[in-house]
Design a protein around this motif. Sequence first.
Motif, short mmCIF file in Angstrom:
data_model
loop_
_atom_site.label_atom_id
_atom_site.label_comp_id
_atom_site.label_asym_id
_atom_site.label_seq_id
_atom_site.Cartn_x
_atom_site.Cartn_y
_atom_site.Cartn_z
N ASN A 50 -7.69 -13.24 -2.00
CA ASN A 50 -7.01 -11.96 -1.75
C ASN A 50 -7.43 -11.26 -0.47
N PHE A 51 -7.65 -12.01 0.60
CA PHE A 51 -8.00 -11.36 1.86
C PHE A 51 -6.80 -10.61 2.42
N PRO A 52 -6.97 -9.34 2.77
CA PRO A 52 -5.88 -8.60 3.42
C PRO A 52 -5.51 -9.27 4.74
N PRO A 53 -4.29 -9.06 5.22
CA PRO A 53 -3.83 -9.72 6.45
C PRO A 53 -4.75 -9.53 7.65
N ILE A 57 1.92 8.17 2.25
CA ILE A 57 1.17 8.34 1.01
C ILE A 57 1.27 7.04 0.22
N PRO A 58 0.33 6.78 -0.69
CA PRO A 58 0.37 5.56 -1.48
C PRO A 58 1.69 5.41 -2.25
N THR A 59 2.10 4.16 -2.45
CA THR A 59 3.38 3.86 -3.09
C THR A 59 3.19 3.00 -4.34
N PRO A 60 4.17 3.04 -5.25
CA PRO A 60 4.07 2.25 -6.48
C PRO A 60 4.25 0.76 -6.18
N PRO A 61 3.83 -0.11 -7.09
CA PRO A 61 3.23 0.21 -8.40
C PRO A 61 1.70 0.36 -8.36
N MET A 62 1.06 -0.03 -7.27
CA MET A 62 -0.41 0.01 -7.23
C MET A 62 -0.95 1.38 -6.84
N TYR A 63 -0.20 2.12 -6.02
CA TYR A 63 -0.69 3.37 -5.45
C TYR A 63 -2.07 3.15 -4.83
N LYS A 65 0.68 -9.26 -4.65
CA LYS A 65 1.78 -8.46 -5.19
C LYS A 65 1.48 -8.15 -6.65
N LEU A 66 1.52 -6.87 -7.00
CA LEU A 66 1.29 -6.47 -8.38
C LEU A 66 2.62 -6.41 -9.11
N ASN A 67 2.76 -7.23 -10.14
CA ASN A 67 3.97 -7.24 -10.96
C ASN A 67 3.71 -6.47 -12.24
N VAL A 68 4.58 -5.53 -12.55
CA VAL A 68 4.43 -4.71 -13.75
C VAL A 68 5.63 -4.92 -14.65
N ILE A 69 5.37 -5.37 -15.88
CA ILE A 69 6.42 -5.57 -16.88
C ILE A 69 6.00 -4.83 -18.14
N GLY A 70 6.64 -3.70 -18.38
CA GLY A 70 6.24 -2.87 -19.51
C GLY A 70 4.82 -2.37 -19.32
N ALA A 81 2.29 -4.50 -19.30
CA ALA A 81 1.52 -5.63 -18.76
C ALA A 81 1.66 -5.68 -17.24
N SER A 82 0.62 -6.14 -16.59
CA SER A 82 0.67 -6.32 -15.14
C SER A 82 -0.08 -7.58 -14.75
N PHE A 83 0.39 -8.23 -13.70
CA PHE A 83 -0.27 -9.43 -13.19
C PHE A 83 0.04 -9.55 -11.70
N ALA A 84 -0.82 -10.28 -11.01
CA ALA A 84 -0.67 -10.42 -9.56
C ALA A 84 -0.15 -11.80 -9.20
N THR A 85 0.67 -11.86 -8.13
CA THR A 85 1.08 -13.13 -7.55
C THR A 85 0.66 -13.11 -6.08
#
Length: 433
Positions: free
Chosen positions: A38-41, A176-182, A252-257, A259-263
């Motif tokens: 997960n190194f930032p660009p 300002i921070p944005t969803p879903p991670m803020y 990328k943070l994926n939010v389903i209901g 639950a959340s997971f990263a890709t």
Amino acid sequence: MLILFASCKKADYQKVTHDPELYRVTVKKLNDVVLENNFPPVIASRNYAYANIAAYEVIAAGDPKHFRSLAGQIKHLTATPKPNKDKEIDFQFASLLSFCFVGNAVTFPEGSLTTYVDELKQKAKDAGMPSDVFENSVAYSDAVAKHIMAWSKKDNYAQTRSASKYTVNRTDGRWIPTPPMYAQALEPHWGEIRPMVLDSASQIPAPEPPPYNMTDKNGKFYKAVIEVEKMVDSLTTDQRHMADFWDDNPFKLNVIGHASFATKKFSPGGHWMNIAGIGTKIAKSDFGSTVAAYTETSIALFDAFINCWYVKYKANSVRPETVITKMINPDWRPYIQTPPFPEYISGHAVISAAAAEVLTHDFGNEVAYTDSSESEFGIAPRKFPSFRAAAEEAALSRVYGGIHYKNACIVGTMTGRKIGVLVNQKLQLKIKK
């Protein structure tokens, strides 16, 4: 016959260690480590640059008639240790090890490439590399890598780890921070990192973005916001593919209901490392020229990120998602996920244009190629008539993705081209005959 036999054995192991494909595979190994952790660009660009420079300095030391050391060409790099002329060294093999030595040191967890290094060493032994050549090559690679590491530690990276955190300013028009991670602002002090070719992060300035104004419907800013909203709401199949292809979101943070997971995908810099590899393969570059191409590209990416981040946090511009959901449609979402840093200028536009200029300089402006870099993420390949065309598409894809206004991408491309041209002008890796 003994001389002939020895010569054949040497040719056997050199077929393995001098194969440019092995260097491309090695760069990809580092790319995988960067992705997995997960190194930032911006940090990823630092990893690529120092590792490639270490490999290149070994090549330049081994073939000074064709390659010029970067010492004195890039900021504060002093002459690397010279090889002992009385000791036989396989410089291609040593460059691979030097790349991995630095790659291991600048990534975490430290030692991520250790297993791969062991495989490289075993590969050389299995191919018949004499023990003295093996030991001499390992020793020299370590000497160069340590020199590069000592230089890297003076680039202000360590100091920025403890620098003050970004303070959110909720004034209209500010990021300002944005969803879903803020998420908190990413690397707000990256503009303070020492560049390699640029005199400073601010050497190539960008014009001020259009001022925030959502009351004047004929104003540039309002029109830019509406353009993004309408574009995302009416994307064609090809535009979606373009946005997905150049998304390059390392987390990328994926939010389903509930639950959340990263890709994960390659970062933008990692994507262009792959493209550099494609260029060397099409050109059938030898080992040294392959290392040089990756190195020039990584330096352009590194400096481009520094310049871009300086501009981003100076302008501190709001993202389309924030404006549209607040002022126009609260249910609107961009097609790809908004990254956690200011909008202006587009990072992908800047770094893509910079990399494309270097690759165009190396291989020409009419190198048509198919980029299958994203296939491992289930995204179909795309074809391009040139590196510059790919960079232009990468910039435009950010508007289709809904994370940038078009002006940020246009200006970003112009800025990146200037950085790439400067890299081409200031660096001379290959010695012209």
